[in-house]
Design a protein around this motif. Structure first.
Motif, PDB file in Angstrom:
ATOM      1  N   LEU A   1       1.000  -1.034  -0.234  1.00  0.00           N
ATOM      2  CA  LEU A   1      -0.296  -0.181  -0.239  1.00  0.00           C
ATOM      3  C   LEU A   1       0.670   0.926  -0.081  1.00  0.00           C
ATOM      4  CD1 LEU A   1      -3.185  -1.439   2.819  1.00  0.00           C
ATOM      5  CD2 LEU A   1      -2.913  -1.563   0.359  1.00  0.00           C
ATOM      6  N   THR A   2       2.002   1.057   0.493  1.00  0.00           N
ATOM      7  CA  THR A   2       2.550   2.181   0.885  1.00  0.00           C
ATOM      8  C   THR A   2       4.471   1.837   0.352  1.00  0.00           C
ATOM      9  OG1 THR A   2       3.148   2.292   2.914  1.00  0.00           O
ATOM     10  CG2 THR A   2       1.536   3.929   2.214  1.00  0.00           C
ATOM     11  N   ASP A   3       5.212   2.295   0.400  1.00  0.00           N
ATOM     12  CA  ASP A   3       6.823   1.912   0.167  1.00  0.00           C
ATOM     13  C   ASP A   3       7.288   2.505   1.476  1.00  0.00           C
ATOM     14  OD1 ASP A   3       9.642   1.924  -0.607  1.00  0.00           O
ATOM     15  OD2 ASP A   3       9.866   4.169  -0.940  1.00  0.00           O
ATOM     16  N   ALA A   4       7.088   1.967   2.723  1.00  0.00           N
ATOM     17  CA  ALA A   4       7.422   1.454   3.726  1.00  0.00           C
ATOM     18  C   ALA A   4       8.919   1.257   4.522  1.00  0.00           C
ATOM     19  CB  ALA A   4       6.741   0.788   4.746  1.00  0.00           C
ATOM     20  N   GLY A   5      10.104   0.417   2.723  1.00  0.00           N
ATOM     21  CA  GLY A   5      10.899   0.360   3.075  1.00  0.00           C
ATOM     22  C   GLY A   5      10.631  -1.452   3.252  1.00  0.00           C
ATOM     23  N   GLY A   6       9.824  -1.845   2.690  1.00  0.00           N
ATOM     24  CA  GLY A   6       9.458  -3.595   2.982  1.00  0.00           C
ATOM     25  C   GLY A   6      11.225  -4.495   2.498  1.00  0.00           C
ATOM     26  N   ALA A   7      10.686  -4.419   1.012  1.00  0.00           N
ATOM     27  CA  ALA A   7      12.307  -4.967   0.458  1.00  0.00           C
ATOM     28  C   ALA A   7      12.852  -4.506   1.426  1.00  0.00           C
ATOM     29  CB  ALA A   7      12.099  -4.139  -1.332  1.00  0.00           C
ATOM     30  N   ALA A   8      13.528  -3.188   2.012  1.00  0.00           N
ATOM     31  CA  ALA A   8      15.194  -3.448   2.164  1.00  0.00           C
ATOM     32  C   ALA A   8      14.685  -4.168   3.398  1.00  0.00           C
ATOM     33  CB  ALA A   8      15.537  -2.053   2.482  1.00  0.00           C
ATOM     34  N   LEU A   9      13.430  -3.959   4.827  1.00  0.00           N
ATOM     35  CA  LEU A   9      13.593  -4.723   5.909  1.00  0.00           C
ATOM     36  C   LEU A   9      13.583  -6.118   5.325  1.00  0.00           C
ATOM     37  CD1 LEU A   9      12.928  -5.381   8.938  1.00  0.00           C
ATOM     38  CD2 LEU A   9      10.661  -4.624   7.437  1.00  0.00           C
ATOM     39  N   ALA A  10      12.972  -6.957   4.179  1.00  0.00           N
ATOM     40  CA  ALA A  10      12.768  -8.004   4.085  1.00  0.00           C
ATOM     41  C   ALA A  10      14.485  -9.031   3.894  1.00  0.00           C
ATOM     42  CB  ALA A  10      12.404  -8.982   3.483  1.00  0.00           C
ATOM     43  N   ALA A  11      14.952  -8.048   2.898  1.00  0.00           N
ATOM     44  CA  ALA A  11      16.704  -8.455   2.543  1.00  0.00           C
ATOM     45  C   ALA A  11      17.685  -8.419   3.867  1.00  0.00           C
ATOM     46  CB  ALA A  11      17.440  -7.790   1.508  1.00  0.00           C
ATOM     47  N   ARG A  12      17.561  -7.186   4.751  1.00  0.00           N
ATOM     48  CA  ARG A  12      18.455  -6.906   5.985  1.00  0.00           C
ATOM     49  C   ARG A  12      18.167  -8.475   6.695  1.00  0.00           C
ATOM     50  NH1 ARG A  12      16.844  -2.017   6.699  1.00  0.00           N
ATOM     51  NH2 ARG A  12      15.045  -2.303   8.381  1.00  0.00           N
ATOM     52  N   HIS A  13      16.776  -8.714   6.779  1.00  0.00           N
ATOM     53  CA  HIS A  13      16.658 -10.208   7.890  1.00  0.00           C
ATOM     54  C   HIS A  13      17.079 -11.375   7.390  1.00  0.00           C
ATOM     55  CE1 HIS A  13      15.122  -8.125  11.678  1.00  0.00           C
ATOM     56  NE2 HIS A  13      14.484  -7.053  10.548  1.00  0.00           N
ATOM     57  N   GLY A  14      17.195 -11.167   5.739  1.00  0.00           N
ATOM     58  CA  GLY A  14      17.655 -12.567   5.290  1.00  0.00           C
ATOM     59  C   GLY A  14      16.260 -12.867   4.469  1.00  0.00           C
ATOM     60  N   ALA A  15      15.532 -12.385   4.675  1.00  0.00           N
ATOM     61  CA  ALA A  15      13.760 -13.639   4.416  1.00  0.00           C
ATOM     62  C   ALA A  15      13.726 -14.801   3.088  1.00  0.00           C
ATOM     63  CB  ALA A  15      13.045 -12.788   3.616  1.00  0.00           C
ATOM     64  N   LEU A  16      12.988 -15.519   3.032  1.00  0.00           N
ATOM     65  CA  LEU A  16      13.177 -16.115   1.833  1.00  0.00           C
ATOM     66  C   LEU A  16      12.467 -15.928   1.077  1.00  0.00           C
ATOM     67  CD1 LEU A  16      11.303 -19.356   3.618  1.00  0.00           C
ATOM     68  CD2 LEU A  16      14.007 -19.035   3.513  1.00  0.00           C
ATOM     69  N   SER A  17      11.042 -14.351   1.258  1.00  0.00           N
ATOM     70  CA  SER A  17      10.477 -13.527   0.317  1.00  0.00           C
ATOM     71  C   SER A  17      10.474 -12.547   0.896  1.00  0.00           C
ATOM     72  CB  SER A  17       9.474 -14.816  -0.120  1.00  0.00           C
ATOM     73  OG  SER A  17       8.211 -15.085   0.478  1.00  0.00           O
ATOM     74  N   ALA A  18      10.138 -11.555  -0.341  1.00  0.00           N
ATOM     75  CA  ALA A  18       9.182 -10.366   0.476  1.00  0.00           C
ATOM     76  C   ALA A  18       8.101 -10.606  -0.888  1.00  0.00           C
ATOM     77  CB  ALA A  18      10.075  -8.928   0.261  1.00  0.00           C
ATOM     78  N   ASP A  19       6.451 -10.364  -0.169  1.00  0.00           N
ATOM     79  CA  ASP A  19       6.037 -10.382  -0.947  1.00  0.00           C
ATOM     80  C   ASP A  19       4.701  -9.079  -1.437  1.00  0.00           C
ATOM     81  OD1 ASP A  19       6.614 -13.380  -0.194  1.00  0.00           O
ATOM     82  OD2 ASP A  19       4.547 -13.920  -0.177  1.00  0.00           O
ATOM     83  N   HIS A  20       3.652  -8.929  -2.703  1.00  0.00           N
ATOM     84  CA  HIS A  20       3.496  -8.140  -3.127  1.00  0.00           C
ATOM     85  C   HIS A  20       4.611  -6.615  -3.684  1.00  0.00           C
ATOM     86  CE1 HIS A  20      -0.664  -8.694  -1.822  1.00  0.00           C
ATOM     87  NE2 HIS A  20      -0.372  -8.510  -0.149  1.00  0.00           N
ATOM     88  N   LEU A  21       4.557  -6.388  -2.476  1.00  0.00           N
ATOM     89  CA  LEU A  21       6.375  -5.520  -3.973  1.00  0.00           C
ATOM     90  C   LEU A  21       5.506  -4.096  -4.242  1.00  0.00           C
ATOM     91  CD1 LEU A  21       8.739  -7.853  -4.038  1.00  0.00           C
ATOM     92  CD2 LEU A  21       8.868  -5.942  -2.107  1.00  0.00           C
ATOM     93  N   GLU A  22       4.378  -3.983  -4.764  1.00  0.00           N
ATOM     94  CA  GLU A  22       3.989  -2.325  -5.617  1.00  0.00           C
ATOM     95  C   GLU A  22       4.588  -1.547  -5.597  1.00  0.00           C
ATOM     96  OE1 GLU A  22       2.154  -4.994  -3.809  1.00  0.00           O
ATOM     97  OE2 GLU A  22      -0.055  -5.449  -5.061  1.00  0.00           O
ATOM     98  N   ARG A  23       4.692  -0.981  -4.783  1.00  0.00           N
ATOM     99  CA  ARG A  23       5.820   0.470  -4.379  1.00  0.00           C
ATOM    100  C   ARG A  23       6.846   0.350  -3.477  1.00  0.00           C
ATOM    101  NH1 ARG A  23       0.287   0.880  -3.763  1.00  0.00           N
ATOM    102  NH2 ARG A  23      -0.819   2.579  -4.710  1.00  0.00           N
ATOM    103  N   ALA A  24       7.893  -1.068  -3.583  1.00  0.00           N
ATOM    104  CA  ALA A  24       9.022  -1.277  -3.557  1.00  0.00           C
ATOM    105  C   ALA A  24       9.721  -0.173  -3.973  1.00  0.00           C
ATOM    106  CB  ALA A  24       9.510  -2.839  -3.715  1.00  0.00           C
ATOM    107  N   ASN A  25      11.017   0.326  -3.759  1.00  0.00           N
ATOM    108  CA  ASN A  25      11.698   1.383  -4.081  1.00  0.00           C
ATOM    109  C   ASN A  25      13.177   0.536  -5.001  1.00  0.00           C
ATOM    110  OD1 ASN A  25      14.216   1.117  -2.164  1.00  0.00           O
ATOM    111  ND2 ASN A  25      12.259   1.742  -0.775  1.00  0.00           N
ATOM    112  N   PRO A  26      13.448   1.071  -6.029  1.00  0.00           N
ATOM    113  CA  PRO A  26      14.767  -0.184  -6.920  1.00  0.00           C
ATOM    114  C   PRO A  26      15.821  -0.308  -5.228  1.00  0.00           C
ATOM    115  CG  PRO A  26      14.523   2.515  -7.806  1.00  0.00           C
ATOM    116  CD  PRO A  26      13.218   2.214  -6.924  1.00  0.00           C
ATOM    117  N   GLU A  27      16.047   0.882  -4.341  1.00  0.00           N
ATOM    118  CA  GLU A  27      17.120   0.132  -3.828  1.00  0.00           C
ATOM    119  C   GLU A  27      16.953  -0.945  -3.031  1.00  0.00           C
ATOM    120  OE1 GLU A  27      17.451   4.409  -5.542  1.00  0.00           O
ATOM    121  OE2 GLU A  27      15.863   3.048  -4.010  1.00  0.00           O
TER     122      GLU A  27
END
Length: 398
Positions: A240-266
């Motif tokens: 729903l928003t670019d809340a930095g979720g993609a980076a958060l998932a990466a930081r915690h070594g997540a298997l996946s980050a799901d949805h990502l409609e508003r994920a930023n390139p970084e």
């Protein structure tokens, strides 16, 4: 030498980076795993029973890697409200959405939840699914969350399918914790995650982190508890928003980050470095009439593996077809056919941490899906229809 051999088939092995096509191929199974795969002309001599596939295409059994398949009730009324102009966020803040399904799920018995879930599962199996992930997240209290997970596990006793479970207790704040979201996040981390782990009901832990859900800090508490319990993590991110979720998932070594409609390139680039799979959910995009699409170009550039899933749930994605998601992945998100089909096989398996399926390769689980099509692109091309001729699960026809 072999338990069974499938002949006279075309194979999309998913080996390498494309479809890994082998025309006029053969597959041999032994003890539930693929013992040999290749051109029929190179098949070793054997005395195993043979299945003549009559020119069908064989893909690895499909993997639906993000579903909320076990729940009570439905939300058709909210569908009507959205058609009248209400947003998903407005409905959620008014007490609908996830909390509406929570009330129905808490009230339902395990038997009732199972009986409601089986027809949904059957729809997926009819298209060639052999592995399905099922999340909790509609109980929002310990016993109701565990009830969902028990039902999910139980489905594999009633159907020939592998079920992978994810604890999603941090899906929304329940009414008992109204105005105390952080307290509920701590309760999930300190009580519900360890309980689910002790009972062996969860294969992973998921969190919804967004404007109407949990903050990055709160998600971190839950992820730390999962790590302490020896469980991998996943994240509902940047829907729903670019809340930095993609980076958060990466930081915690997540298997996946799901949805990502508003994920930023970084954040997407961080996922690429971490090896976190992007699970795209075009059903939610369609149902919510979303106009902001995931940045697939950034994912390609960062080397992020892309999976597709139904996100089957009663609110934002009441979808019963994984092949439809392959079509929408192509038409809405502009994936190639190869990307879409890899997204429901090998990459979907990796989103669940499963390296033993999603490909036709020696040593992999012998999970197969047979299709009456002239070329693999038809599986993304048609809307509707019933191309699946049959499934093989662990080397056994299902």
């Amino acid at each position: 030498m072999f338990d069974r051999v499938w002949l006279n088939a075309n194979l999309a092995t998913m080996q390498g980076e494309g479809l890994g096509v082998i025309k006029d191929g053969a597959i041999a199974a032994r003890e539930g795993r693929i013992a040999w795969v290749g051109p029929r002309s190179a098949l070793p001599a054997h005395e195993a029973p043979v299945t003549d596939c009559a020119g069908a295409w064989i893909l690895p059994g499909l993997v639906d890697c993000h579903t909320h398949l076990v729940f009570g009730g439905d939300r058709a009324g909210e569908f009507e409200a959205r058609l009248a102009g209400a947003s998903y966020e407005e409905i959620a803040r008014a007490g609908g959405g996830i909390l509406s399904t929570m009330r129905a799920t808490r009230a339902a018995s395990e038997a009732a939840l199972r009986d409601a879930a089986l027809p949904r599962l059957d729809a997926l199996l009819a298209e060639g699914v052999t592995t399905v992930e099922i999340k909790s997240g509609y109980g929002l209290e310990a016993e109701a969350e565990l009830k969902q997970l028990r039902v999910a596990r139980d489905l594999a006793r009633h159907r020939a399918v592998s079920v992978v479970t994810s604890l999603l207790a941090a899906h929304a704040t329940p009414p008992e914790y109204a105005g105390r979201r952080a307290d509920y996040a701590r309760h999930v981390a300190e009580h519900i995650v360890p309980l689910a782990a002790r009972e062996g009901l969860a294969d992973a832990v998921d969190v919804f982190s967004d404007s109407i859900a949990f903050t990055a800090e709160e998600a971190g508490w839950v992820f730390d508890a999962a790590r302490a319990a020896g469980l991998p993590v996943k994240l509902h991110a940047d829907q729903l928003t670019d809340a930095g979720g993609a980076a958060l998932a990466a930081r915690h070594g997540a298997l996946s980050a799901d949805h990502l409609e508003r994920a930023n390139p970084e954040g997407i680039a961080a996922m690429g470095r971490a090896g976190t799979v992007a699970v795209l959910l075009p059903g939610a995009t369609l149902v919510l009439r979303e106009t902001h699409m995931p940045d697939v170009a950034a994912m390609r550039a960062a080397g992020v593996r892309i999976a597709l899933s139904t996100d089957m749930n009663p609110g934002s994605s009441p979808v019963l077809s994984l092949l439809l998601m392959a079509h929408l992945g192509c038409t809405l998100f502009r994936l190639t056919v190869a990307e879409a089909l890899r997204g429901i096989t090998v990459n979907a398996a990796l989103a669940l941490g499963l390296k033993d399926r999603g490909v036709l390769a020696e040593g992999a689980r012998c999970d197969l899906a047979l299709y009456r099509v002239s070329r693999p692109a038809e599986l993304c091309y048609w809307l509707g229809g019933a191309p699946c001729l049959g499934r093989v699960v662990g080397g056994v026809a299902a």
